[in-house]
Design a protein around this motif. Structure first.
Motif, PDB file in Angstrom:
ATOM      1  N   THR A 156      41.193 -18.854  23.359  1.00 43.52           N
ATOM      2  CA  THR A 156      41.614 -20.378  23.117  1.00 43.52           C
ATOM      3  C   THR A 156      42.808 -20.403  22.023  1.00 43.52           C
ATOM      4  OG1 THR A 156      40.149 -20.420  21.413  1.00 43.52           O
ATOM      5  CG2 THR A 156      39.457 -21.367  23.553  1.00 43.52           C
ATOM      6  N   THR A 185      44.932 -16.796  16.401  1.00 38.39           N
ATOM      7  CA  THR A 185      44.993 -15.934  15.034  1.00 38.39           C
ATOM      8  C   THR A 185      45.283 -16.973  13.958  1.00 38.39           C
ATOM      9  OG1 THR A 185      46.019 -13.843  15.958  1.00 38.39           O
ATOM     10  CG2 THR A 185      46.229 -14.081  13.697  1.00 38.39           C
ATOM     11  N   SER A 237      49.277 -20.982  26.697  1.00 38.31           N
ATOM     12  CA  SER A 237      50.671 -21.022  27.628  1.00 38.31           C
ATOM     13  C   SER A 237      50.532 -20.508  28.749  1.00 38.31           C
ATOM     14  CB  SER A 237      51.682 -20.501  26.483  1.00 38.31           C
ATOM     15  OG  SER A 237      51.434 -19.138  26.571  1.00 38.31           O
ATOM     16  N   GLU A 389      58.105 -27.516  27.692  1.00 41.07           N
ATOM     17  CA  GLU A 389      57.426 -28.277  27.037  1.00 41.07           C
ATOM     18  C   GLU A 389      57.779 -28.152  25.552  1.00 41.07           C
ATOM     19  OE1 GLU A 389      53.596 -25.908  26.967  1.00 41.07           O
ATOM     20  OE2 GLU A 389      52.409 -27.719  26.881  1.00 41.07           O
TER      21      GLU A 389
HETATM   22  P1  NAP Z   1      49.558 -18.651  23.526  1.00 42.20           P
HETATM   23  O1  NAP Z   1      50.613 -17.933  22.718  1.00 42.20           O
HETATM   24  O2  NAP Z   1      49.223 -18.483  24.996  1.00 42.20           O
HETATM   25  O3  NAP Z   1      48.085 -18.444  22.730  1.00 42.20           O
HETATM   26  C1  NAP Z   1      46.728 -18.837  23.105  1.00 42.20           C
HETATM   27  C2  NAP Z   1      45.640 -17.986  23.132  1.00 42.20           C
HETATM   28  O4  NAP Z   1      46.169 -16.467  23.796  1.00 42.20           O
HETATM   29  C3  NAP Z   1      45.674 -17.474  21.508  1.00 42.20           C
HETATM   30  O5  NAP Z   1      44.399 -17.113  21.315  1.00 42.20           O
HETATM   31  C4  NAP Z   1      46.583 -16.085  21.520  1.00 42.20           C
HETATM   32  O6  NAP Z   1      45.939 -15.144  20.629  1.00 42.20           O
HETATM   33  C5  NAP Z   1      46.150 -15.602  22.936  1.00 42.20           C
HETATM   34  N1  NAP Z   1      47.062 -14.417  23.417  1.00 42.20           N
HETATM   35  C6  NAP Z   1      48.528 -14.577  23.250  1.00 42.20           C
HETATM   36  N2  NAP Z   1      48.765 -13.483  23.832  1.00 42.20           N
HETATM   37  C7  NAP Z   1      47.890 -12.638  24.357  1.00 42.20           C
HETATM   38  C8  NAP Z   1      47.871 -11.590  25.356  1.00 42.20           C
HETATM   39  N3  NAP Z   1      48.715 -10.985  25.820  1.00 42.20           N
HETATM   40  N4  NAP Z   1      46.501 -11.365  25.596  1.00 42.20           N
HETATM   41  C9  NAP Z   1      45.282 -12.060  25.464  1.00 42.20           C
HETATM   42  N5  NAP Z   1      45.421 -13.252  24.739  1.00 42.20           N
HETATM   43  C10 NAP Z   1      46.690 -13.605  24.195  1.00 42.20           C
HETATM   44  O7  NAP Z   1      49.576 -20.466  23.400  1.00 42.20           O
HETATM   45  P2  NAP Z   1      49.885 -21.209  22.340  1.00 42.20           P
HETATM   46  O8  NAP Z   1      51.430 -21.228  22.142  1.00 42.20           O
HETATM   47  O9  NAP Z   1      48.896 -20.742  21.123  1.00 42.20           O
HETATM   48  O10 NAP Z   1      49.189 -22.598  22.608  1.00 42.20           O
HETATM   49  C11 NAP Z   1      50.014 -23.620  23.222  1.00 42.20           C
HETATM   50  C12 NAP Z   1      49.751 -23.548  24.574  1.00 42.20           C
HETATM   51  O11 NAP Z   1      48.628 -24.020  25.062  1.00 42.20           O
HETATM   52  C13 NAP Z   1      50.611 -24.757  25.222  1.00 42.20           C
HETATM   53  O12 NAP Z   1      51.433 -24.302  26.319  1.00 42.20           O
HETATM   54  C14 NAP Z   1      49.902 -25.821  25.486  1.00 42.20           C
HETATM   55  O13 NAP Z   1      50.242 -26.703  26.620  1.00 42.20           O
HETATM   56  C15 NAP Z   1      48.768 -24.991  26.101  1.00 42.20           C
HETATM   57  N6  NAP Z   1      47.276 -25.823  26.030  1.00 42.20           N
HETATM   58  C16 NAP Z   1      46.874 -26.235  27.089  1.00 42.20           C
HETATM   59  C17 NAP Z   1      45.806 -26.926  27.259  1.00 42.20           C
HETATM   60  C18 NAP Z   1      45.232 -27.188  28.616  1.00 42.20           C
HETATM   61  O14 NAP Z   1      43.852 -27.536  28.738  1.00 42.20           O
HETATM   62  N7  NAP Z   1      45.775 -27.048  29.872  1.00 42.20           N
HETATM   63  C19 NAP Z   1      45.067 -27.440  25.987  1.00 42.20           C
HETATM   64  C20 NAP Z   1      45.742 -26.942  24.721  1.00 42.20           C
HETATM   65  C21 NAP Z   1      46.711 -26.089  24.974  1.00 42.20           C
HETATM   66  P3  NAP Z   1      47.139 -15.122  19.111  1.00 42.20           P
HETATM   67  O15 NAP Z   1      46.830 -16.214  18.442  1.00 42.20           O
HETATM   68  O16 NAP Z   1      46.383 -14.110  18.230  1.00 42.20           O
HETATM   69  O17 NAP Z   1      48.433 -14.797  19.727  1.00 42.20           O
END
Ligand code: NAP
Length: 486
Positions: A156, A185, A237, A389
């Protein structure tokens, strides 16, 4: 402002594996910061691959016990969890605001929103019905039953650190699955605090496990490679979602993906302007623009364009930007400095390409994680703000003439999560709603997310639905039992 979450019983800093609150194998820790002040709140465990494997094994061990309970037994425990979350709403909200930055009133709303899924799926747990299908051959009967998919892994993001997890744990547990969670994190505390309450509600050891750590690649690698995991549910993302889907292919895991968005809010000449302004304010600036369903592109028909820009700017200029823990704050910081840099780059690029700054357009003075609420007029589809975005408090306003042009502009993106239209013309409501390539369309309404309705996207915004009567399906397998020789 003097506020401390340090004395809260709900402030947990260890991971949860097989009913034990444990340190990282390495004894390493990682800091959690308050983005409004830059202050270090606490150090939490920094776990990795080995702890994730043990958490998966614990979830696998707990699966027969949990899936073997009656639906009513699982439902009763979820009801208790809901009660405990709501009884602790204020404290959970304070923890959420401290680690994430959103104003307290929004944090309280998020706690209640997440809890509503726990309640809903406590109720839905008891309605997992099967089917009897008339046989095509003599002497046969065909039965269809639904069974829990097995061990679920959940990853998440930080923008809704409590609700995004509740929205996954609740249907998983209702279906009879066990789960291993990895929060972001930046914001592990909200996840750990609701897991503690689940334990107090009577969720048995190993049914919910929480792995906290900054090595997201290693944790995600184990979650996706381990054959004991039968489903991965991810909110985050689009690039990370795609990577995880590829990793899941080797063991053919089921996936649910809630990914990025690029929501259009289309305001037609015949719209109720007050309603449209209100809708744009909420959908664009909630959580300082850091939601996946935030309006990313404000599209306004030519006849009301100038009036709309002027009215929206007047409203946005009234925002009180600051520390979310202060009562008067209406809008908090962004999650970290990197986010501010990203937003600043997008605004600068739009301005260089001809956008007009009506309001804001610069970093905030309140601290390193702040960006001013910003209105950009004369935005064009060729600009980066049209394609990417923004994830910040920036409203680029685009002009269109006809319905066809608005639909084409709205669909001109790889994303397809939320969309919004404002109009009072019934024919237009139907035509445009059906033409929009999005999982959700809000008509004269932008508050479109609740436990009773399906939330999710199409195209590169993901697959699967959370909430509603459809939400449990993502955690269930359909099994045929064909009785012959009768
Ligand atoms: P993110 O970088 O994709 O991170 C989300 C989660 O994935 C975090 O727990 C992150 O951990 C983990 N993560 C990152 N790289 C990973 C990998 N290689 N393997 C496994 N896990 C990994 O996204 P964000 O920037 O934090 O969040 C914003 C995004 O989420 C936006 O694009 C938003 O639109 C989307 N979002 C979508 C919804 C929906 O319901 N569609 C709702 C909310 C948000 P770490 O924190 O440890 O890096």
């Amino acid at each position: 402002m003097a506020f401390s979450i340090q004395n809260s019983e709900l402030l947990v800093t260890k991971g949860l594996i097989d009913g034990q609150w444990v340190d990282a194998d390495s004894k390493g820790t990682v800091a959690v910061f308050n983005p409004a002040t830059g202050e270090e709140l606490v150090q939490v465990v920094d776990m990795g691959e080995a702890e994730t494997r043990r958490a998966i094994e614990a979830a696998n061990k707990a699966f027969p016990l949990w899936s073997g309970k009656t639906a009513k037994e699982r439902s009763d425990i979820l009801e208790k969890w809901f009660d405990l979350i709501m009884a602790n709403q204020d404290e959970l909200a304070a923890i959420l605001t401290a680690e994430q930055g959103k104003p307290l009133f929004e944090a309280k709303g998020e706690i209640a929103y997440g809890a509503s899924y726990v309640k809903w799926f406590a109720e839905e747990a008891r309605r997992v019905y099967g089917d009897i299908i008339p046989a095509a051959q003599q002497g046969r009967r065909n039965l269809v039953i639904k069974q829990p998919i097995g061990v679920v892994a959940a990853i998440t993001p930080w923008n809704f650190p409590s609700a995004m997890l509740a929205r996954k744990i609740a249907p998983a547990l209702a279906a009879g699955c066990t789960i291993v969670c990895k929060p972001a994190t930046e914001t592990p505390l909200s996840a750990l605090s609701i897991a503690l309450l689940a334990e107090q509600a009577g969720v048995p050891a190993g049914v919910i496990n929480v792995v906290v750590g900054s090595s997201s690649r290693a944790i995600g690698g184990e979650m996706t490679a381990n054959p004991l995991v039968r489903k991965l549910t991810f909110t985050g993302s689009t690039p990370v979602g795609k990577l995880l889907m590829k990793q899941c292919a080797d063991t053919v895991k089921r996936t649910s993906m809630e990914l990025g968005g690029n929501a259009p809010i289309i305001i037609f000449d015949d719209a109720d302007l007050d309603q449209a302004i209100n809708g744009a304010l909420i959908s664009k600036f909630r959580n300082s623009g850091q939601t996946c369903i935030c309006s990313n592109r404000v599209m306004v028909q030519a006849g009301i364009y100038d009036r709309f820009v002027e009215r929206l700017a007047a409203e946005v200029s009234q925002f009180k930007v600051g520390n979310g823990l202060e009562e008067s704050t209406t809008h908090g910081p962004l999650v970290n400095e990197k986010a501010v840099n990203g937003v600043a780059e997008l605004v600068d690029s739009a301005v260089a390409d001809g956008a007009r700054v009506v309001l804001g357009g610069a970093r905030g003075e309140q601290g390193a994680c702040f960006y001013q609420p910003t209105i950009l007029a004369d935005a064009k589809p060729s600009m980066r703000v049209f394609k990417e975005e923004i994830f910040g408090p920036v409203a680029p306003i685009f002009k269109f003439e006809t319905d066809e042009e608005a639909i084409a502009m709205a669909n001109d993106t790889e994303f397809g999560l939320a969309s919004y239209i404002y109009t009072n013309n019934l024919k237009r409501i139907w035509n445009v709603s059906e033409a929009l390539e999005y999982g959700m369309v809000g008509v004269n309404e932008t508050a479109i997310s609740s436990e009773v309705i399906p939330f999710g996207g199409v195209k590169e915004s993901g697959q699967g639905r959370e909430g509603s009567k459809y939400g449990l399906d993502d955690y269930l397998e359909t099994k045929l039992i064909c009785l012959g020789g009768l």
